[in-house]
Design a protein around this motif. Structure first.
Motif, PDB file in Angstrom:
ATOM      1  N   LEU A 108      -3.399  -5.055  -4.702  1.00 57.64           N
ATOM      2  CA  LEU A 108      -4.192  -5.948  -3.498  1.00 57.64           C
ATOM      3  C   LEU A 108      -5.554  -5.084  -3.582  1.00 57.64           C
ATOM      4  O   LEU A 108      -6.730  -5.928  -3.049  1.00 57.64           O
ATOM      5  N   VAL A 109      -5.590  -3.715  -3.828  1.00 56.46           N
ATOM      6  CA  VAL A 109      -7.158  -3.308  -3.690  1.00 56.46           C
ATOM      7  C   VAL A 109      -7.737  -3.763  -4.883  1.00 56.46           C
ATOM      8  O   VAL A 109      -9.025  -3.907  -4.921  1.00 56.46           O
ATOM      9  N   LEU A 110      -7.267  -3.727  -6.182  1.00 54.78           N
ATOM     10  CA  LEU A 110      -8.038  -4.534  -7.097  1.00 54.78           C
ATOM     11  C   LEU A 110      -8.542  -5.805  -6.921  1.00 54.78           C
ATOM     12  O   LEU A 110      -9.899  -6.042  -7.051  1.00 54.78           O
ATOM     13  N   VAL A 111      -7.817  -6.725  -6.264  1.00 50.20           N
ATOM     14  CA  VAL A 111      -8.166  -8.099  -6.130  1.00 50.20           C
ATOM     15  C   VAL A 111      -9.408  -7.979  -5.174  1.00 50.20           C
ATOM     16  O   VAL A 111     -10.397  -8.797  -5.022  1.00 50.20           O
ATOM     17  N   LEU A 112      -9.291  -7.074  -4.003  1.00 49.39           N
ATOM     18  CA  LEU A 112     -10.407  -6.948  -2.953  1.00 49.39           C
ATOM     19  C   LEU A 112     -11.422  -6.397  -3.596  1.00 49.39           C
ATOM     20  O   LEU A 112     -12.642  -6.761  -3.033  1.00 49.39           O
ATOM     21  N   LYS A 113     -11.640  -5.590  -4.653  1.00 48.96           N
ATOM     22  CA  LYS A 113     -12.564  -5.084  -5.509  1.00 48.96           C
ATOM     23  C   LYS A 113     -13.248  -6.254  -6.473  1.00 48.96           C
ATOM     24  O   LYS A 113     -14.150  -6.066  -7.252  1.00 48.96           O
TER      25      LYS A 113
ATOM     26  N   VAL B  83       5.418 -17.065  -8.817  1.00 53.47           N
ATOM     27  CA  VAL B  83       4.974 -18.479  -8.891  1.00 53.47           C
ATOM     28  C   VAL B  83       3.755 -18.787  -9.000  1.00 53.47           C
ATOM     29  O   VAL B  83       3.034 -18.613  -7.993  1.00 53.47           O
ATOM     30  N   GLY B  84       3.195 -18.903  -9.992  1.00 49.83           N
ATOM     31  CA  GLY B  84       1.776 -19.122 -10.403  1.00 49.83           C
ATOM     32  C   GLY B  84       1.484 -20.391 -10.685  1.00 49.83           C
ATOM     33  O   GLY B  84       0.320 -20.798 -11.133  1.00 49.83           O
ATOM     34  N   LEU B  85       2.161 -21.505 -10.423  1.00 49.29           N
ATOM     35  CA  LEU B  85       1.760 -22.937 -10.699  1.00 49.29           C
ATOM     36  C   LEU B  85       0.402 -23.228  -9.773  1.00 49.29           C
ATOM     37  O   LEU B  85      -0.281 -24.019 -10.513  1.00 49.29           O
ATOM     38  N   VAL B  86       0.611 -22.757  -8.645  1.00 53.43           N
ATOM     39  CA  VAL B  86      -0.770 -23.166  -7.895  1.00 53.43           C
ATOM     40  C   VAL B  86      -1.906 -22.250  -8.087  1.00 53.43           C
ATOM     41  O   VAL B  86      -3.080 -22.665  -8.486  1.00 53.43           O
ATOM     42  N   VAL B  87      -1.564 -20.988  -8.268  1.00 52.01           N
ATOM     43  CA  VAL B  87      -2.579 -20.042  -8.342  1.00 52.01           C
ATOM     44  C   VAL B  87      -3.217 -20.011  -9.910  1.00 52.01           C
ATOM     45  O   VAL B  87      -4.565 -19.968  -9.775  1.00 52.01           O
ATOM     46  N   ASN B  88      -2.600 -20.285 -10.658  1.00 51.14           N
ATOM     47  CA  ASN B  88      -3.053 -20.137 -12.193  1.00 51.14           C
ATOM     48  C   ASN B  88      -4.059 -21.709 -12.274  1.00 51.14           C
ATOM     49  O   ASN B  88      -4.870 -21.528 -13.087  1.00 51.14           O
ATOM     50  N   ARG B  89      -3.615 -22.558 -11.194  1.00 50.03           N
ATOM     51  CA  ARG B  89      -4.607 -23.852 -11.536  1.00 50.03           C
ATOM     52  C   ARG B  89      -6.006 -23.610 -10.915  1.00 50.03           C
ATOM     53  O   ARG B  89      -6.759 -24.358 -10.887  1.00 50.03           O
TER      54      ARG B  89
ATOM     55  N   ALA C  37      -6.340 -17.067  -2.846  1.00 48.49           N
ATOM     56  CA  ALA C  37      -4.904 -17.224  -3.001  1.00 48.49           C
ATOM     57  C   ALA C  37      -4.045 -16.045  -3.524  1.00 48.49           C
ATOM     58  O   ALA C  37      -3.334 -15.549  -2.999  1.00 48.49           O
ATOM     59  N   GLU C  38      -4.858 -15.361  -4.369  1.00 41.86           N
ATOM     60  CA  GLU C  38      -4.145 -13.973  -4.829  1.00 41.86           C
ATOM     61  C   GLU C  38      -4.345 -12.889  -3.467  1.00 41.86           C
ATOM     62  O   GLU C  38      -3.161 -12.514  -3.278  1.00 41.86           O
ATOM     63  N   LEU C  39      -5.321 -12.835  -2.917  1.00 46.12           N
ATOM     64  CA  LEU C  39      -5.583 -12.047  -1.552  1.00 46.12           C
ATOM     65  C   LEU C  39      -4.151 -12.453  -0.570  1.00 46.12           C
ATOM     66  O   LEU C  39      -3.670 -11.476  -0.143  1.00 46.12           O
ATOM     67  N   PHE C  40      -4.096 -13.845  -0.048  1.00 48.21           N
ATOM     68  CA  PHE C  40      -3.124 -14.137   0.569  1.00 48.21           C
ATOM     69  C   PHE C  40      -1.713 -13.830   0.180  1.00 48.21           C
ATOM     70  O   PHE C  40      -0.886 -13.175   0.896  1.00 48.21           O
ATOM     71  N   ALA C  41      -1.546 -14.044  -1.195  1.00 47.46           N
ATOM     72  CA  ALA C  41      -0.105 -13.949  -1.837  1.00 47.46           C
ATOM     73  C   ALA C  41       0.128 -12.251  -1.896  1.00 47.46           C
ATOM     74  O   ALA C  41       1.400 -11.961  -1.460  1.00 47.46           O
ATOM     75  N   LEU C  42      -0.789 -11.504  -2.338  1.00 41.69           N
ATOM     76  CA  LEU C  42      -0.719 -10.046  -2.162  1.00 41.69           C
ATOM     77  C   LEU C  42      -0.501  -9.429  -0.756  1.00 41.69           C
ATOM     78  O   LEU C  42       0.226  -8.325  -0.369  1.00 41.69           O
ATOM     79  N   GLY C  43      -1.197 -10.110   0.303  1.00 43.37           N
ATOM     80  CA  GLY C  43      -1.159  -9.603   1.618  1.00 43.37           C
ATOM     81  C   GLY C  43       0.438  -9.889   2.140  1.00 43.37           C
ATOM     82  O   GLY C  43       0.900  -8.971   2.842  1.00 43.37           O
ATOM     83  N   ILE C  44       0.675 -11.169   2.184  1.00 45.20           N
ATOM     84  CA  ILE C  44       2.254 -11.398   2.398  1.00 45.20           C
ATOM     85  C   ILE C  44       3.165 -10.374   1.922  1.00 45.20           C
ATOM     86  O   ILE C  44       3.944  -9.994   2.415  1.00 45.20           O
ATOM     87  N   THR C  45       3.042 -10.523   0.633  1.00 45.23           N
ATOM     88  CA  THR C  45       3.848  -9.458  -0.298  1.00 45.23           C
ATOM     89  C   THR C  45       3.794  -7.969   0.268  1.00 45.23           C
ATOM     90  O   THR C  45       4.767  -7.356   0.255  1.00 45.23           O
ATOM     91  N   SER C  46       2.757  -7.592   0.256  1.00 45.79           N
ATOM     92  CA  SER C  46       2.754  -6.197   0.934  1.00 45.79           C
ATOM     93  C   SER C  46       3.313  -6.162   2.161  1.00 45.79           C
ATOM     94  O   SER C  46       3.868  -4.963   2.636  1.00 45.79           O
TER      95      SER C  46
END
Length: 177
Positions: free
Chosen positions: A149-154, A71-77, A86-95
């Motif tokens: 997650l590592v990519l986004v952290l970098k 669901v990228g409706l929010v993140v893409n905006r 937002a990406e860190l939060f989503a990937l953190g919850i997903t992981s």
């Protein structure tokens, strides 16, 4: 390491495709066998295991290539730092969820092995053997999520975002239909 991980995701996709092809071959064998009076014993059991294996082996590959439903409706905006958070939060919850799933599946397979549980169909095989594909597929998905997650952290773009941008640049808007 990047090359190893990319190959892992590619090979999991190949394994998923081979499982689907094996389902096709078994179903054809059953259809032709029925016409010739030949029974393909246990094909239903094997097809069921292959269906599960194909679904779980495909998870890591589809996630990395931006094909898994997101669901990228929010993140893409969002842009800049807000999108990064937002990406860190989503990937953190997903992981966290996938880690829990991996632990649960591992426990499930271990209990099947420990109890010497046998499949209830026509083929009497220890059930933990086909369950290993479930465990492997979830394990590969977990690695893929941690990789992102590592990519986004970098502060790099996640692979699924890059794949989505490449599709749009090539004129493929199929995921928005």
């Amino acid at each position: 390491m990047r090359r190893f991980l990319d190959r892992l995701y590619s090979w999991s996709g190949v394994l998923a495709a081979l499982c689907v092809f094996a389902i096709f071959a078994l179903m054809l064998a059953q259809a032709f066998g029925r016409e010739l009076g030949i029974l393909v014993r246990g094909a239903d059991d094997i097809v069921a295991w292959l269906c599960a294996a194909s679904a779980f082996f495909a998870l890591g590959h589809t996630f990395r290539h931006g094909e898994l439903v997101r669901v990228g409706l929010v993140v893409n905006r969002l842009g800049g730092r807000a999108r990064w958070i937002a990406e860190l939060f989503a990937l953190g919850i997903t992981s966290a969820f996938v880690a829990y799933m991996l632990w649960s599946v591992g426990r499930f397979v271990y209990e099947s092995w420990k109890l010497n549980e046998v499949a209830q169909g026509l083929i009497k095989v220890p059930i933990w053997i086909p369950q290993l594909t479930f465990l492997a597929g979830v394990g590969i998905l977990f690695v893929a999520v941690l990789d992102e997650l590592v990519l986004v952290l970098k502060k790099q773009k996640p692979a699924y975002q890059v794949a989505e941008e490449e599709r749009r640049a090539s004129g493929d808007f199929s995921e928005t239909v």
